[in-house]
Design a protein around this motif. Structure first.
Motif, short mmCIF file in Angstrom:
data_model
loop_
_atom_site.label_atom_id
_atom_site.label_comp_id
_atom_site.label_asym_id
_atom_site.label_seq_id
_atom_site.Cartn_x
_atom_site.Cartn_y
_atom_site.Cartn_z
N SER A 96 79.02 94.61 69.01
CA SER A 96 78.81 93.49 69.92
C SER A 96 79.45 92.41 68.99
O SER A 96 79.57 92.54 68.04
N ALA A 97 79.64 91.15 69.89
CA ALA A 97 80.03 90.15 69.26
C ALA A 97 78.95 88.92 69.57
O ALA A 97 79.38 87.96 69.82
N GLY A 98 77.64 89.32 69.53
CA GLY A 98 76.72 88.61 70.08
C GLY A 98 75.93 87.75 68.71
O GLY A 98 76.42 86.83 68.15
N ARG A 99 74.65 88.16 68.51
CA ARG A 99 73.97 87.45 67.43
C ARG A 99 74.15 88.01 65.88
O ARG A 99 73.42 88.42 65.20
N GLU A 100 75.44 87.94 65.68
CA GLU A 100 75.96 88.57 64.59
C GLU A 100 76.64 87.41 63.72
O GLU A 100 76.74 86.44 64.01
N TYR A 101 76.80 87.70 62.28
CA TYR A 101 77.40 86.80 61.40
C TYR A 101 79.02 86.70 61.80
O TYR A 101 79.37 87.54 62.42
N PRO A 102 79.72 85.43 61.89
CA PRO A 102 80.99 85.36 62.21
C PRO A 102 81.86 86.54 61.31
O PRO A 102 82.70 87.05 61.98
N ILE A 103 81.44 86.94 60.19
CA ILE A 103 82.13 87.84 59.44
C ILE A 103 82.47 89.10 60.26
O ILE A 103 83.19 90.19 59.89
N MET A 104 81.26 89.30 61.16
CA MET A 104 81.27 90.55 61.71
C MET A 104 81.81 90.44 63.23
O MET A 104 82.51 91.18 63.60
N ARG A 105 81.54 89.15 63.74
CA ARG A 105 82.05 88.92 65.15
C ARG A 105 83.39 88.79 65.22
O ARG A 105 83.83 89.16 66.23
N VAL A 106 84.01 88.18 64.33
CA VAL A 106 85.50 88.04 64.27
C VAL A 106 86.29 89.52 64.22
O VAL A 106 87.22 89.68 65.08
N PRO A 107 86.17 90.23 63.30
CA PRO A 107 86.81 91.52 63.41
C PRO A 107 86.55 92.33 64.54
O PRO A 107 87.21 93.01 64.98
N THR A 108 85.35 92.08 65.18
CA THR A 108 84.85 93.05 66.27
C THR A 108 85.79 92.38 67.48
O THR A 108 86.20 93.46 68.28
N ALA A 109 85.94 91.13 67.68
CA ALA A 109 86.97 90.65 68.45
C ALA A 109 88.28 91.22 68.45
O ALA A 109 88.91 91.37 69.25
N LEU A 110 88.82 91.06 67.24
CA LEU A 110 90.14 91.64 66.93
C LEU A 110 90.39 92.99 67.04
O LEU A 110 91.49 93.15 67.64
#
Length: 793
Positions: A539-553
């Protein structure tokens, strides 16, 4: 047949005769432990003979984490994640051993940090019988190895130390008998390094020795140890009772190992120090330090086993800091913010500068995970101000500081500072931190080959006793460097092995970064099922940006390869939020702006694409960042081509190709040519488009990007300039572009999806589809699909 490796000659002969003497196919299931190398015939039995009788031999794989959870549920036990992986490591994934341990243990004991796994009853009986048959010297040698491994399970025993502890009179004969028994295994041709055959057998041997025998042997091992840490560990195992003098010596030596960044060894020493400390408050403080070292080493499962103990201790700044540190690596930003904020509020900087420096160091990592460059630099400077310049906390803070400084002021100054800093950093685990940060920054600075060198040297930190956390960071960026330079098979291997390590170690923070590369390679190779499996649950929710960014990519790469550009826009939309403006949009660090702008163009939002591109182009130009400029230029070329400004579009594409020419970025070059070809074809320049598509196809083919090879083939067929048309075609009435549209519609694509795939307008697709219906005599999409399936080329 159970325990077939212990079968007598007559039983084996009967089994072989039954298998060979029948005309009917037979399934024979054997519970057979493959003999260790060097074991004699008495242990190996008739292994090769039995294997030779089978026409097909299937070796059952070891259990994985999901299998263990299922077995535990059947046994009525709810296992914490840490216990699942502990069981797998202890048993080697053997189903029967895991089942026995689950059933012979009380379910309430699982998760207790004081608990150690016992050998299954079956293993204990076999080991006891084998030990009973050994000559006294051989048995003594086996027991000595078990004692040495109990004090240090991170490396095998040296044969010379085992001989000294066992005091055998004929070491060569004793070692030979021990190896032949199968209980001991030699790791090298000269038998210098030896170990017990597995963890369960070691535990069974230690149980056979008994408490008094173990204490005596540990005392002897402490006397002959040539390493201070080993001597201290043996001294603790010799008593296992509070001893403040020993505890102080353990703490002193832990401080020495911490200076070199050997967090795993530091954690081991501090755990023993906490157990040897009589005063509960001092013991609690040492346990806090031990858990901090565990997290630093990347051993999150072991650290989480102590969570309940830590929570029961009185609140101190360091306790909150360690709990916050653990929350960071587990990917829990909300909890980390609360814990670390509380720690900083409680600490007295003037009276306890070392504690304050340690807490500020955890804030550095928190800021890194949050992709907050300014905040990271501020906290790193605070660490250096508070602590000794040569302290591990200060060195790591300075190493990470360069990443934030590069975002704010450009990479040149940060790289120069790394060069000065590396000259003063000792070799070993601390230097690995510097290599990881330098490699990451070189990758962002368009120096992927040098980045690979730095990152490859940082990967082995887990093996060297340093930090698995640093090693996983290095693996994640190494996989990106390998992907960028076109070494996709290696990149996939690096990412996949890293994911396995991250899952086993509980380093949730770094999983999305590793999965990004894995998903992208699988997607481009057309392995959709495996790619979707990797994306599932992310998910790209309540995670750190360092997790949200690669998930989105990763999601964007998946949807782009399917030509679902609306989904690409949705996946990357999160990166337009305010939190992403400072670091995520900095040139070089995250290659997403061109993907998003391209998707906006293809979905028809030309004004939105223009407004989005302009500030990113300015930042790339100001930074002089070649690859970012090239990527944005092709997106601008796509936009200009869509607006009918073909000459300007061609100039942008040519500039993009020129910027990429000196860089080892084959995938980016192929992407640019693909977009260039689509733009030319849409403008009616089919001959020029055909040439550009051919170049793109060659690039994708060399990389193994079958997904885009197929898309290039469809584009070449649709162009029809140089496409060869077989003599026996059954749809000669269709033009190449009509055939391309019909193929995709018959495959179940909507008009909008076909338009995105072929970079046409929806009206143009509808026009071609109407002509296809008329020429083929069909009236609907379903009839077209049926006709296409019945009469393929």
């Amino acid at each position: 047949m159970e325990n077939a490796h212990h079968a007598d000659d007559r039983s084996v002969e009967a089994l072989v005769s039954a298998a060979l003497g029948s005309d009917r196919r037979r399934l024979v299931v054997l519970d057979w432990t493959q003999p260790a190398a060097g074991a004699d015939a008495a242990v190996s039995g008739h292994y090769d003979e039995v294997l030779a009788t089978g026409t097909r031999v299937i070796r059952l794989a070891s259990l994985d984490a999901d299998d263990v959870v299922a077995l535990a549920e059947q046994a009525g036990a709810l296992l914490p994640v840490a216990e699942v992986f502990a069981l797998l490591q202890f048993t080697g994934g053997q189903a029967r051993a895991i089942d026995e341990l689950l059933r012979q243990s009380d379910a309430s004991e699982w998760g207790m940090p004081q608990r150690s796994l016992r050998a299954p009853v079956r293993v204990s009986r076999v080991v006891a019988a084998t030990l009973g048959e050994l000559p006294p010297d051989a048995r003594a040698l086996v027991e000595a190895v078990a004692i040495l491994e109990e004090a240090d399970r991170r490396q095998p025993a040296r044969a010379v130390h085992a001989v000294q502890v066992s005091e055998v009179t004929d070491p060569v004969t004793a070692l030979d008998a021990a190896l032949r028994s199968g209980l001991l295994t030699s790791l090298d041709a000269d038998d210098v390094w030896i170990r017990l055959c597995d963890n369960m057998s070691r535990r069974a041997v230690l149980d056979q020795i008994g408490p008094a025998g173990r204490a005596a042997r540990h005392e002897r091992a402490a006397q002959v140890a040539d390493d201070r840490a080993a001597a201290l560990r043996h001294q603790w195992h010799a008593t296992s009772l509070p001893d403040d003098g020993l505890a102080d010596r353990l703490v002193d030596h832990a401080a020495e190992t911490a200076k070199s960044g050997e967090w795993a060894a530091t954690a081991d020493l501090l755990v023993l120090a906490a157990r040897a400390t009589a005063d509960p408050d001092r013991a609690g403080g040492r346990l806090i330090a031990a858990v901090d070292a565990m997290v630093g080493a990347g051993d999150v499962p072991r650290a989480t086993r102590h969570l309940a103990e830590l929570e029961s201790l009185r609140e101190t700044p360091l306790r909150n800091a360690v709990l916050g540190y653990l929350a960071v690596v587990r990917g829990r930003p909300g909890e980390a913010t609360n814990r670390l904020g509380r720690a900083w509020a409680l600490v007295n900087e003037r009276r306890h500068p070392d504690e304050a420096a340690q807490i500020a160091g955890r804030q550095v990592l928190h800021s890194l995970a949050g992709c907050r460059a300014s905040e990271l630099v501020t906290w790193a400077d605070r660490v250096v101000e508070l602590g000794a310049p040569s302290s591990p906390a200060a060195i790591e803070a300075r190493a990470i500081r360069g990443l934030g400084a590069a975002v704010l002021d450009g990479p040149e100054g940060a790289l120069a500072e790394y060069g000065r800093l590396s000259a003063s950093v000792p070799h070993g685990a601390v230097a690995q931190r510097m290599s990881m940060a330098t490699g990451w920054l070189r990758l962002a600075a368009d120096q992927p080959e040098r980045a690979r060198e730095e990152l490859e040297s940082a990967v082995p930190t887990d093996f060297l006793g340093g930090s698995l956390r640093i090693s996983l960071w290095a693996r994640a960026w190494l996989a990106r460097a390998q992907f960028t330079t076109g070494d996709w098979s290696t990149a996939l291997h690096t990412a996949t092995t890293g994911i396995g390590l991250a899952e086993r170690s509980g380093m949730t923070l770094l999983l999305p970064l590793l999965e990004w590369t894995r998903v992208q390679v699988l997607t481009l190779r057309g392995d959709w099922a495996a790619a979707e499996e990797s994306l599932r649950g992310r998910s790209a929710g309540r995670e750190y940006p360092i997790m949200r960014v690669p998930t989105a990519l990763a999601r964007a790469a998946f949807h782009e390869a399917q030509a679902d550009y609306a989904a690409v826009v949705r996946a990357l939309g999160v990166l337009r939020e305010e939190w992403a403006d400072e670091w995520v949009s900095s040139p070089g660090f995250w290659p997403w702006a061109d993907v998003y702008a391209n998707a906006l163009v293809v979905t028809g939002d030309l004004d939105g694409a223009d407004a989005f591109l302009t500030p990113h182009e300015r930042r790339a130009a100001a930074a002089g960042h070649a690859s970012t400029g090239a990527r944005l230029a092709y997106a601008r070329g796509r936009l200009l081509g869509q607006r009918g400004e073909l000459d300007a579009a061609r100039a942008e594409f040519e500039r993009s190709i020129e910027l990429l020419s000196p860089l080892p970025y084959p995938y980016d070059r192929a992407r640019v040519h693909f977009a260039y070809g689509q733009t030319l074809r849409r403008a009616g320049r089919r001959g020029a488009a055909d040439t550009v598509f051919s170049t793109a196809r060659e690039g994708f083919s060399a990389l193994g990007a079958t997904t885009y090879v197929e898309r290039c083939d469809r584009e070449l067929a649709a162009g029809g300039v140089h496409a060869t048309r077989p003599a026996d075609r059954r749809f000669d009435a269709l033009t190449p572009q009509e055939e391309a549209v019909a193929t995709l519609v018959a495959d179940g694509r909507s008009n909008k999806e076909v338009a995105a795939e072929l970079f046409l307008s929806v009206k143009t697709v509808q026009y071609h589809l109407t002509r296809v219906y008329a020429k083929l005599g069909v009236r609907s999409r379903s009839q077209l699909a049926a006709r296409w399936q019945r009469d393929p080329d």
